[in-house]
Design a protein around this motif. Sequence first.
Motif, PDB file in Angstrom:
ATOM      1  N   ASP A  27       0.847  -1.190   0.000  1.00  0.00           N
ATOM      2  CA  ASP A  27       0.000   0.000   0.000  1.00  0.00           C
ATOM      3  C   ASP A  27       0.885   1.244   0.000  1.00  0.00           C
ATOM      4  OD1 ASP A  27      -2.211   1.619   0.059  1.00  0.00           O
ATOM      5  OD2 ASP A  27      -2.459   1.492   2.245  1.00  0.00           O
TER       6      ASP A  27
ATOM      7  N   SER B 112       2.675   4.230  -2.983  1.00  0.00           N
ATOM      8  CA  SER B 112       2.748   4.735  -4.353  1.00  0.00           C
ATOM      9  C   SER B 112       4.199   4.909  -4.782  1.00  0.00           C
ATOM     10  CB  SER B 112       2.027   6.078  -4.466  1.00  0.00           C
ATOM     11  OG  SER B 112       0.651   5.942  -4.159  1.00  0.00           O
TER      12      SER B 112
ATOM     13  N   GLU C  17      -3.061   7.865 -10.203  1.00  0.00           N
ATOM     14  CA  GLU C  17      -2.343   6.614 -10.026  1.00  0.00           C
ATOM     15  C   GLU C  17      -2.835   5.581 -11.028  1.00  0.00           C
ATOM     16  OE1 GLU C  17      -0.793   6.174  -5.456  1.00  0.00           O
ATOM     17  OE2 GLU C  17      -2.443   4.923  -6.141  1.00  0.00           O
ATOM     18  N   ARG C  18      -1.914   4.722 -11.409  1.00  0.00           N
ATOM     19  CA  ARG C  18      -2.232   3.610 -12.284  1.00  0.00           C
ATOM     20  C   ARG C  18      -1.589   2.360 -11.704  1.00  0.00           C
ATOM     21  NH1 ARG C  18      -0.823   3.430 -18.789  1.00  0.00           N
ATOM     22  NH2 ARG C  18      -1.745   1.386 -19.240  1.00  0.00           N
ATOM     23  N   VAL C  19      -2.330   1.283 -11.647  1.00  0.00           N
ATOM     24  CA  VAL C  19      -1.788   0.028 -11.141  1.00  0.00           C
ATOM     25  C   VAL C  19      -1.316  -0.797 -12.333  1.00  0.00           C
ATOM     26  CG1 VAL C  19      -2.215  -2.047  -9.775  1.00  0.00           C
ATOM     27  CG2 VAL C  19      -3.356   0.105  -9.178  1.00  0.00           C
TER      28      VAL C  19
ATOM     29  N   ASP D 210      -0.849  -3.256 -18.232  1.00  0.00           N
ATOM     30  CA  ASP D 210      -1.785  -3.607 -17.163  1.00  0.00           C
ATOM     31  C   ASP D 210      -2.845  -4.601 -17.624  1.00  0.00           C
ATOM     32  OD1 ASP D 210      -3.194  -1.979 -18.859  1.00  0.00           O
ATOM     33  OD2 ASP D 210      -3.685  -0.455 -17.365  1.00  0.00           O
TER      34      ASP D 210
ATOM     35  N   GLN E 147      -1.261  -6.657 -11.611  1.00  0.00           N
ATOM     36  CA  GLN E 147      -1.655  -5.625 -10.641  1.00  0.00           C
ATOM     37  C   GLN E 147      -0.638  -5.532  -9.493  1.00  0.00           C
ATOM     38  OE1 GLN E 147      -5.156  -3.815 -11.054  1.00  0.00           O
ATOM     39  NE2 GLN E 147      -4.012  -4.313 -12.919  1.00  0.00           N
TER      40      GLN E 147
ATOM     41  N   ARG F 206       1.627   0.345  -7.806  1.00  0.00           N
ATOM     42  CA  ARG F 206       0.888   1.603  -7.948  1.00  0.00           C
ATOM     43  C   ARG F 206       1.849   2.708  -8.363  1.00  0.00           C
ATOM     44  NH1 ARG F 206      -1.565   2.236  -2.168  1.00  0.00           N
ATOM     45  NH2 ARG F 206      -1.771   4.358  -2.950  1.00  0.00           N
TER      46      ARG F 206
ATOM     47  N   ARG G 106       2.499   6.675  -9.974  1.00  0.00           N
ATOM     48  CA  ARG G 106       1.972   8.013 -10.263  1.00  0.00           C
ATOM     49  C   ARG G 106       2.224   8.329 -11.753  1.00  0.00           C
ATOM     50  NH1 ARG G 106       1.531  11.248  -5.466  1.00  0.00           N
ATOM     51  NH2 ARG G 106       0.590   9.824  -3.938  1.00  0.00           N
TER      52      ARG G 106
END
Length: 259
Positions: free
Chosen positions: A45, A47, A81-83, A176, A249, A252, A254
Motif C-alpha cells: 500500500d 505509491s 495513479e495507475r496500477v 496492465d 496488478q 501503484r 503516479r
Amino acid sequence: MLVTEQPGHGSVLAREALAEGASLVIAWGGDGTINEVASELVFRDVSFAVIPSGSGNGLARELKIPCNVAQAFATAFAASERVIDAGEIEGRLFFNIAGVGLDARVAHEFAATGLVRRGFTRYIEIATQHLFSFQPGQYRIVADGAATETRALVIAIANGRQYGNGAVIAPDARIDDGKLEVIVVGERSALRALSQMPMLFTGRIGQVPGITMMPARELTITSQDAMVYHADGEPCLGGTSIHARIRPQALRVRVPLSV
C-alpha cells in the motif's frame, strides 16, 4: 533525498522507506535504479513515482512520464495513479522488458562499459558491433503450454511496449492487461537486421518477416547452453532453462492525469 552508492543500494533505501512508513517513494534515475526500487514496493500500500534520467527511460516513456525533471516531480506529487503489472524472470521482477539473446548480450556490455560512456548512441554502437558476431541460439519456448522450436536472434519478454527512445519491440503489449508479449526475432543476416531496424521506431516491427509475437502468462525457454538474460536492461547469467511469468496488478505508479 538519498543517493544510491552502488548497485543494489536502491533496494536497501526502498526497504528503509517502507520501514519508516512512507506512502510515496520516488526513484530518480535510469531503468536499473527504477527496477531496484520498484521491486521492493510491489503488492504494498504505497505509491511509486519516477523521475527519469537514464539512457532509454523505457518504463517512463510507456507511462508518459515527462523526461523534464520539474514536470516529472509535478507528476509525482499531483497526478493520478495507475496500477501496473510486473513480469518475473528467474525470480527477478521487471516492469518493462526482459529478454534472451542479442539484447541481453548488448545489455551486458552496456552495463560493463557504463562508466566510459552511456546514452542511446552508445547502445546502438554496441548493438551494431554484436550484430555482426553474435550467433543466434536454438531455443524451445513453451508459452502457456504451447511449444515452439526456433533459432532466434532475440526473444523479448515484454510487459511494456518499448525498450526506450521510441524503439517499440512489442506494439501489442499493455502494461496492465495481465499478460506478457513474447517477441521472437528469428535468425537473419546482420545486414538484413540492420535494414529492418527502422521498423522498431515506427511501431511496425510486427510486419517484418520472421518475427512472431504471442501473448503468454507463463513461459519457459530452454537451450543446450547456459543463457544470458536481462531484466529491464540489467544483465544476469541463467542456466539452460529460464522461466518467466506475469505478476498482475503489482505496482501503484503516479502518472500524468491524462494517462
